[in-house]
Design an enzyme around this catalytic site. Structure first.
Site, PDB file in Angstrom:
ATOM      1  N   LYS A 293     -17.500-144.132 -71.494  1.00  0.00           N
ATOM      2  CA  LYS A 293     -17.533-145.513 -71.002  1.00  0.00           C
ATOM      3  C   LYS A 293     -18.520-145.524 -69.844  1.00  0.00           C
ATOM      4  CE  LYS A 293     -14.572-149.324 -69.611  1.00  0.00           C
ATOM      5  NZ  LYS A 293     -15.237-149.726 -68.373  1.00  0.00           N
TER       6      LYS A 293
ATOM      7  N   TYR B  50     -41.131-177.056 -53.785  1.00  0.00           N
ATOM      8  CA  TYR B  50     -41.475-176.072 -54.809  1.00  0.00           C
ATOM      9  C   TYR B  50     -41.432-176.735 -56.190  1.00  0.00           C
ATOM     10  CZ  TYR B  50     -41.315-171.683 -57.442  1.00  0.00           C
ATOM     11  OH  TYR B  50     -41.580-170.657 -58.309  1.00  0.00           O
TER      12      TYR B  50
ATOM     13  N   CYS C  51       9.477-165.408 -42.904  1.00  0.00           N
ATOM     14  CA  CYS C  51       8.027-165.499 -43.059  1.00  0.00           C
ATOM     15  C   CYS C  51       7.351-165.321 -41.698  1.00  0.00           C
ATOM     16  CB  CYS C  51       7.663-166.845 -43.665  1.00  0.00           C
ATOM     17  SG  CYS C  51       5.888-167.128 -43.716  1.00  0.00           S
TER      18      CYS C  51
ATOM     19  N   TYR D  56     -24.180-149.693 -77.767  1.00  0.00           N
ATOM     20  CA  TYR D  56     -22.926-149.192 -78.345  1.00  0.00           C
ATOM     21  C   TYR D  56     -22.176-150.223 -79.176  1.00  0.00           C
ATOM     22  CZ  TYR D  56     -21.315-151.300 -73.938  1.00  0.00           C
ATOM     23  OH  TYR D  56     -21.098-152.147 -72.890  1.00  0.00           O
TER      24      TYR D  56
ATOM     25  N   CYS E  32       4.679-174.173 -45.048  1.00  0.00           N
ATOM     26  CA  CYS E  32       4.187-172.893 -44.529  1.00  0.00           C
ATOM     27  C   CYS E  32       2.666-172.950 -44.440  1.00  0.00           C
ATOM     28  CB  CYS E  32       4.617-171.754 -45.441  1.00  0.00           C
ATOM     29  SG  CYS E  32       3.877-170.184 -44.960  1.00  0.00           S
TER      30      CYS E  32
ATOM     31  N   CYS F 175       8.291-166.424 -49.072  1.00  0.00           N
ATOM     32  CA  CYS F 175       8.567-167.423 -48.054  1.00  0.00           C
ATOM     33  C   CYS F 175       9.089-168.681 -48.739  1.00  0.00           C
ATOM     34  CB  CYS F 175       7.269-167.722 -47.309  1.00  0.00           C
ATOM     35  SG  CYS F 175       7.329-169.255 -46.396  1.00  0.00           S
TER      36      CYS F 175
ATOM     37  N   CYS G 171       5.577-168.891 -40.812  1.00  0.00           N
ATOM     38  CA  CYS G 171       6.247-170.166 -40.526  1.00  0.00           C
ATOM     39  C   CYS G 171       7.707-169.991 -40.134  1.00  0.00           C
ATOM     40  CB  CYS G 171       6.140-171.115 -41.721  1.00  0.00           C
ATOM     41  SG  CYS G 171       7.168-170.651 -43.118  1.00  0.00           S
TER      42      CYS G 171
ATOM     43  N   ASP H 203     -20.581-146.674 -66.696  1.00  0.00           N
ATOM     44  CA  ASP H 203     -20.248-147.533 -65.560  1.00  0.00           C
ATOM     45  C   ASP H 203     -21.498-148.295 -65.116  1.00  0.00           C
ATOM     46  OD1 ASP H 203     -18.789-148.708 -63.612  1.00  0.00           O
ATOM     47  OD2 ASP H 203     -18.563-146.922 -62.365  1.00  0.00           O
TER      48      ASP H 203
ATOM     49  N   GLU I  47     -16.445-142.127 -77.228  1.00  0.00           N
ATOM     50  CA  GLU I  47     -17.746-142.090 -76.532  1.00  0.00           C
ATOM     51  C   GLU I  47     -17.528-142.384 -75.055  1.00  0.00           C
ATOM     52  OE1 GLU I  47     -18.328-145.700 -78.928  1.00  0.00           O
ATOM     53  OE2 GLU I  47     -19.664-146.362 -77.318  1.00  0.00           O
TER      54      GLU I  47
ATOM     55  N   LYS J 227      -9.212-144.405 -69.235  1.00  0.00           N
ATOM     56  CA  LYS J 227      -9.877-144.277 -67.939  1.00  0.00           C
ATOM     57  C   LYS J 227      -9.649-142.897 -67.321  1.00  0.00           C
ATOM     58  CE  LYS J 227     -11.609-147.548 -66.289  1.00  0.00           C
ATOM     59  NZ  LYS J 227     -11.242-148.847 -65.767  1.00  0.00           N
TER      60      LYS J 227
END
Ligand code: IVH
Length: 709
Positions: free
Chosen positions: A130, A48, A431, A238, A455, A449, A434, A132, A128, A326
Site C-alpha cells: 500500500k 488578472y 462540565c 494498481y 453550554c 455535558c 458551563c 503512502d 501488494e 496496515k
C-alpha cells in the site's frame, strides 16, 4: 494596455494585435510567477482576469496570431480559479482496514460467505504494498492521455492534467489500450528524491516538507505545472476506473496488462492462493519495507477473479473485495505534562493529553487523545483491565503512537519514573465549561455535558460545525471568527449567522466594518458570502445540524430518501415514538441503524433544538435532493423484500445488487412494498404479500427482471 487605455479589439490592426498579444503573454506570465512562485501577487485577481479575457478576445479575432506560449493554454494558471473540478466517471474508492492477521482472516471469511463458496473452493487474492502517496486517476481516450484528476472526495477531484504530464512514469500515449481506459494509481516521492528536495529547499530558505507524502501532494497540486515538472514525482498503477473493454479477467492479469502498456507497477505484487500465502507475503513486504526507498503503510489484498469482484461490489465508499492490512503504528516515548478536558459539539467530555513534543514517524506530536475516563483509569468499557490495569497520570512517561492520519493515541505508560506526588486523574462529573452535570448514560463510554444549547463550548463547537467545509462552507467565516463573534454575543446560534447583516450591517449602530481588522469591503464581502449560502442542498443542511451519528454520508442518504426539508422534518417528528411506519421507513434506509435513528428522533423531539433548527431554516432556500436515478433500471425507486431461500446468490448479495440498481430493500412487507422476491420456504411474508396484493416473483424472475439471468 497597462495604462488602462484599451482600444476595441475590432479596431486593432494585425500588427497592433500581434504586439499586444506579446505584451499580454509577458505580463500574464510575470503576474502568474509573482503569484505562484514568489507568493507575492503584483495585481489582484480581477485585473488578472481582465488581462486574460482581453488576450482571449484578441486571439478569437486573430486566430492566426495565437502564440505558442499563449496564456490561454496555461492550464491552472488563473490564480482565482485554482484547479478545475472533475467529476469522476466512476467513484474513486478508499479501502477498509485490517490491523492484524485476525482482521484479514475475518475479511477472507466474509468474502467466502458473501459468495457462498464451498469450503474446498479456492479463493486467490493479490497482495501488494500500500503506497503512502496520493491517488490519481488518468483517463486515456483512443490511447491518448486526456485527463488526470486527484481523488478529491472520491466523487469530484481536481483537474491536474498539465501537472501529471510532467511525470515520467505517466505515459502520454498507449498502444493497444481499450478505447476508454482510466488508470488509477499512486503518485509518490522516493526517499532520496525527498531528501534532495528538502535539502534544496533548506538552502533556498523555502518550505520544508514534513514527509514524502506531503511533498508529493504539494508538488502535484502546484498551479504552475513548470514547478511540478521540477519535482521528482513517480507513479505506480494498481487499479482502473471506467474502461471500455476489460484488460483481463483477473486482477493480477490486469495489472500485468497495465505493465505491458507502459505503466510502472509494483514489483511486489503477487497472487496468493490462500490466507497463509497472503500473510507470508505481508511478512516479506514488512521485512523489505526499510529498503524499498519509498513509504508504504501496509499491504493491500484484492480478490483476484474480476467476476467475483463484480459480484461483491461496493459499500458506500469501499469495495467488498479488497482490504488494506496496515503496518503497526509508529511509537515514541514522551512526558505527559497535563490532562485537559475538551467539550465537543455533542457535549462529550474528551480528555486530551498535553505532551512534551516528540517526533513520531516524522511528525511532531504534542497532543494525544485519552479517549475517556475508563481509558485513563486503565480499564475497558466493561471494567476489565487494560495496560495491566495501570492508570495514566500527569507527570508520567507515556508511549505515543500514530496509525495513518488519525489523532495520536497513548499506548502505554512507564511507572518506573512516576513522581511520588503523582495523583490519579480526577475525571470531572460536571462540565468544565458551563458547570452543568455531566452524567454518563448507561452503555455510553463518555460523560456528556447536559447543558445542551446553554453550554458555551457546545454552542461554539456547533457553530464551527455549521460553517465547516462540508456544511455551509461560508467564505471568510472560519472557526476563529465564529469564536470571536460568539464571545461578543453577535452570533449565539446558527440562525444568527443569517441575520448578521440585519443586525450589524450598514446603518446599524454597531457595525461589523468597525470591528478591529475589518473595513467596508471586508464586511460587505462577508455578508455577500453569507447570502450566497442561503441556498443550500438538503444534504448539507442535514449534515450542518450536527446531530450525533449523522455524518456526511448519512446526511446524503437521508436527503436522498426524504427529498425535501419538509418531508424530512415531518418524518423525524412522526418517528419519535420509535415504532410505527415512519420509524420503520427510517430504519429501512440502507445505512441507517438504530443508533443513528434514535439520535435523529431524539434531536427532533427536543423542543429547544427543534425551535433552533426552525429559526435557521426560515432564512434558507433548501434545495431538494436528487433521488438516485438509475437510468434503465426497472427496479429504481421500488421497495423490494427478499424472503425464503435464495439459491443463486446470498441474501447480502441480493440486497447489495438491488440497492446498486436504485431499489430500496426492506425487511418486512407492508402496503408500500412494490415487490416480494420469494424463494422456497417463504412463509408469513408471502402470505401477507398476497393479502396486500403485493406482486410476488421468484428468484429466477428477479434475475431476469434485473438482467442478471
Ligand atoms: S486499491 C477500489 N491499491 O490507499 C480500490 N489502493 O486507503 C482502490 N493505495 O485511496 C484502491 N496503494 O490511494 C489500492 N496498492 C494499492 C494502493 C492503494 C495505496 C491508496 C489509494 C486509496 C487508499 C485507501
Amino acid at each position: 494596455m497597462d495604462d488602462g487605455i484599451e482600444r476595441e479589439v475590432g479596431a486593432l490592426s494585425h500588427q497592433e494585435a500581434r504586439a499586444e498579444l506579446a505584451r499580454l503573454a509577458e505580463r500574464l506570465a510575470q503576474a502568474s510567477a509573482a503569484y505562484h512562485r514568489d507568493d507575492a501577487p503584483e495585481i489582484d485577481d480581477a485585473a488578472y482576469d481582465r488581462l486574460k479575457q482581453r488576450n482571449a478576445a484578441i486571439e478569437a479575432r486573430f486566430p492566426d496570431l495565437k502564440r505558442g506560449d499563449s496564456p490561454s493554454d496555461q492550464v491552472g494558471f488563473a490564480p482565482a480559479a485554482g484547479f478545475a473540478k472533475v467529476r469522476h466517471a466512476q467513484r474513486m474508492m478508499s479501502l477498509d482496514n485490517a490491523f492484524d492477521p485476525g482482521g484479514v482472516a475475518d475479511f477472507v471469511r466474509s468474502v467466502r460467505s458473501y459468495l457462498n463458496l464451498e469450503e474446498e473452493a479456492g479463493l486467490p487474492f493479490t497482495a501488494e504494498p500500500k503506497i503512502d502517496g496520493l491517488s490519481l486517476s488518468l483517463r486515456y481516450e483512443g490511447g491518448i492521455l486526456v485527463q488526470a484528476a486527484t481523488r478529491g472526495d472520491g466523487v469530484v477531484g481536481e483537474n491536474v492534467t498539465a501537472n501529471a504530464r510532467t511525470i515520467d512514469d505517466i505515459p502520454e500515449r498507449l498502444s493497444g489500450a481499450p478505447e476508454v481506459l482510466e488508470v488509477r494509481g499512486e503518485v509518490y516521492m522516493s526517499h532520496p528524491d525527498f531528501a534532495a528536495l528538502n535539502a534544496r529547499a533548506a538552502a533556498e530558505g523555502s518550505k520544508i516538507f514534513a514527509n514524502p507524502r506531503n511533498a508529493a501532494a504539494g508538488s502535484l497540486r502546484q498551479l504552475d505545472p513548470s514547478i511540478t515538472a521540477r519535482r521528482p514525482l513517480r507513479f505506480f498503477a494498481y487499479a482502473w476506473g471506467e474502461i471500455s473493454a476489460p484488460l483481463a479477467d483477473t486482477q493480477s492479469g490486469s495489472v500485468a496488462r497495465l505493465s505491458d502498456l507502459g505503466f510502472a507497477t509494483n514489483p511486489l505484487t503477487v497472487r496468493c492462493a490462500d490466507l497463509e500465502a497472503m500473510l507470508d507475503h505481508y511478512a516479506r513486504i514488512e521485512a523489505e519495507r526499510a529498503t524499498l526507498g519509498y513509504d508504504i503503510d501496509g499491504v493491500v489484498y484484492k480478490v483476484d477473479d474480476l467476476s467475483r469482484q463484480r459480484r461483491l461490489g461496493f459499500r458506500a465508499t469501499t469495495p467488498r473485495w479488497a482490504i488494506a492490512h496496515k503496518f503497526p503504528a509508529e511509537l515514541a516515548w514522551t512526558l505527559l505534562e497535563r490532562i485537559e478536558i475538551q467539550v465537543g459539539r455533542t457535549g462529550a467530555l474528551s480528555p486530551v493529553a498535553r505532551l512534551t513534543p516528540v517526533t513520531v514517524g516524522g511528525v511532531v506530536v504534542s497532543n494525544a487523545t485519552l479517549h475517556n475516563e475508563d481509558y485513563i483509569a486503565g480499564r475497558d468499557s466493561r471494567g476489565a483491565p487494560i495496560r495491566g490495569g495501570r492508570d495514566i497520570r500527569a507527570g508520567d512517561r507515556v508511549q505515543v503512537y500514530r496509525a495513518g492520519d488519525v489523532i495520536p493515541k497513548i499506548a502505554d505508560v512507564d511507572l518506573s519514573g512516576r513522581p511520588d506526588d503523582a495523583v490519579p486523574f480526577d475525571f470531572p462529573t460536571t462540565c468544565p465549561e458551563c458547570g452543568s452535570d455531566a452524567p454518563r448514560e448507561e452503555g455510553d463510554s463518555v460523560r456528556r455535558c447536559s447543558g445542551g444549547l446553554i453550554c458555551p463550548a457546545q454552542a461554539v463547537e456547533r457553530l464551527k460545525h455549521v460553517v465547516s467545509r462540508a456544511a455551509f462552507d461560508i467564505d471568510g467565516l472560519g472557526a476563529k471568527l465564529v469564536e470571536e463573534l460568539y464571545r461578543d454575543g453577535w452570533i449565539r446560534e446558527p440562525a444568527d449567522i443569517f441575520t448578521l447583516k440585519e443586525r450589524f450591517g450598514p446603518g446599524r449602530p454597531q457595525q461589523l466594518k468597525n470591528r478591529e481588522g475589518w473595513g467596508e469591503t471586508s464586511a460587505a464581502k462577508l455578508f455577500e458570502a453569507i447570502d450566497a449560502r442561503r441556498r443550500i442542498p438538503l444534504e448539507r443542511l442535514i449534515f450542518a445540524l450536527g446531530i450525533r451519528h449523522v455524518g456526511e454520508i448519512n446526511a446524503r442518504l437521508l436527503a436522498r430518501h426524504y427529498g425535501t426539508w419538509a418531508a424530512f422534518e415531518a418524518a423525524m417528528r412522526a418517528a419519535e415514538p420509535q415504532a410505527g411506519e415512519a420509524w420503520d421507513d427510517l430504519l429501512a434506509i440502507d445505512g441507517v441503524g438504530r443508533v443513528m435513528a434514535r439520535s435523529l428522533v431524539t434531536a427532533f423531539a427536543q423542543e429547544a433544538e427543534r425551535a433552533s433548527m426552525e429559526r435557521l431554516v426560515a432564512h434558507l432556500d433548501v434545495q431538494e435532493a436528487e433521488r438516485p436515478r438509475m437510468q434503465g433500471s426497472p427496479v429504481a425507486g421500488k421497495i423490494v423484500v427478499f424472503t425464503g431461500t435464495l439459491e443463486k446468490m446470498t441474501r447480502a448479495e441480493a440486497k447489495a445488487r438491488a440497492e446498486s440498481l436504485g431499489a430500496k430493500v426492506s425487511g418486512s412487507v407492508s402496503a408500500r412494498t412494490d415487490l416480494l422476491v420469494a424463494g422456497p420456504g417463504a412463509g408469513s411474508k408471502a402470505k401477507k404479500a398476497v393479502e396486500l396484493g403485493v406482486e410476488t416473483i421468484d428468484e429466477d424472475d428477479w434475475l431476469r427482471l434485473i438482467g442478471d439471468a
